[in-house]
Design a protein around this motif. Sequence first.
Motif, PDB file in Angstrom:
ATOM      1  N   SER A 318     -27.517  12.383  34.090  1.00  0.00           N
ATOM      2  CA  SER A 318     -28.220  11.520  33.147  1.00  0.00           C
ATOM      3  C   SER A 318     -29.409  12.237  32.514  1.00  0.00           C
ATOM      4  N   GLU A 325     -33.723   6.835  22.587  1.00  0.00           N
ATOM      5  CA  GLU A 325     -32.940   6.400  23.746  1.00  0.00           C
ATOM      6  C   GLU A 325     -33.810   6.378  24.999  1.00  0.00           C
ATOM      7  N   ASN A 328     -36.395   3.467  24.996  1.00  0.00           N
ATOM      8  CA  ASN A 328     -35.765   2.168  25.243  1.00  0.00           C
ATOM      9  C   ASN A 328     -35.769   1.799  26.729  1.00  0.00           C
ATOM     10  N   GLN A 329     -35.832   2.812  27.588  1.00  0.00           N
ATOM     11  CA  GLN A 329     -35.844   2.561  29.023  1.00  0.00           C
ATOM     12  C   GLN A 329     -37.218   2.093  29.507  1.00  0.00           C
TER      13      GLN A 329
END
Length: 387
Positions: A318, A325, A328-329
């Motif tokens: 990962s 991206e 967004n976490q």
Amino acid sequence: MNMLKIRKVVATVVLAVGTFSFVGCAAKTNTTPGSDSKGVKKESQVKSKDNSIKHATKFNVEYLDNGVKLVTDGADRKLLLVPKEGKKPEGYDDIPVIKTPIDNALLCSSIHTSLIRPLDVFDSVGGVTTYDVDKGHIDEINERMKKGSITYVGKNTALDYELIKAKKPEVAFIISTDVAKLGAKFEELGIPYVVESSSLESHPLGRMEWIKFMSLFYNKEAEADKYLQKAEDTVKRVSEKTKGKDKPVVTAGVIHDGKFSIRLGGSYQSKMYDIAGGDYTFKDFESDKTGASSITFEEFYAKSTNADIYVFEGMGKSRPETIKEFVNQAPIIENMKSIQNGELWSSQPWWSQSVDKLDEIIEDLAAIFYPEEFKGHEVRHYYKVAK
């Protein structure tokens, strides 16, 4: 009293004092393995300690007679490494023996596959755990697994002990956190095990010196010393090049279970940032401890908001392909200086399997921190995450 009598009395007193002193010293003599009850050395005594170990603190080796080595592994266990044509010395009855050089090893961590890479002893590996061709990044291991000379024996949480027993490894290398669940089982199977604790070192060169530890089992110390000297030279060159520069502020952390996992101030990663010329935001966070710790999103943001560079050291497969991206976490990090300026750098997939290349990784970090000083340097172990 005449002069002759005086001389006799003095001689008697001197003799008595000398005898008392000798007996007193003898009474304090400490016996060691290889000594009898009077402290008299037997055939195989410690001849010398290895003074080439400069940074590692979690292992030790003492050289005895006849090519025998007394090793202290990462769990503070004593092991005797005895040449295959040699015999176990007297006085070490309770210490396990491993014959060297080993020809059939079981590696229970992908870390071990990188530690043996500089030694070119892949043909000695009979089995591996937690490693498969899909996520492995060491060609020498992958090729042998495809050919069948190296067998995958399962994850450490679910090992195939029948298969391991059938493979008859001479020794199993395990990491310190696996001692409780694997050590007793290997003892039950009659398989000697060795504990490797490089991740607990506080200096990156100390972690790399576990290459020397592995070399002891192959009688390849000279090869290890040469390799480690090259790494020492690289780190010295980088340190000199960044000395006196204005340090960029560097943060690092990965998102795990709703929190940020950060490297502690006493970890070898913290030292890597320092050697590369960075000012690590968490350098004072538990600076007396190695390893990692979890903090909240808010705590991470408060400490890292003004960092110039964000280094993402991901494990496994990962990794972020874009900054969006990644944000967004954890949306709270969106306004951090490093994120806003597009200075998010991620480790490559092989990063965690490159313990033998920490000197190269340090040079990569320095090139990221000081691009003007390292023009022409190709960053290999990291990539800049696209916006």
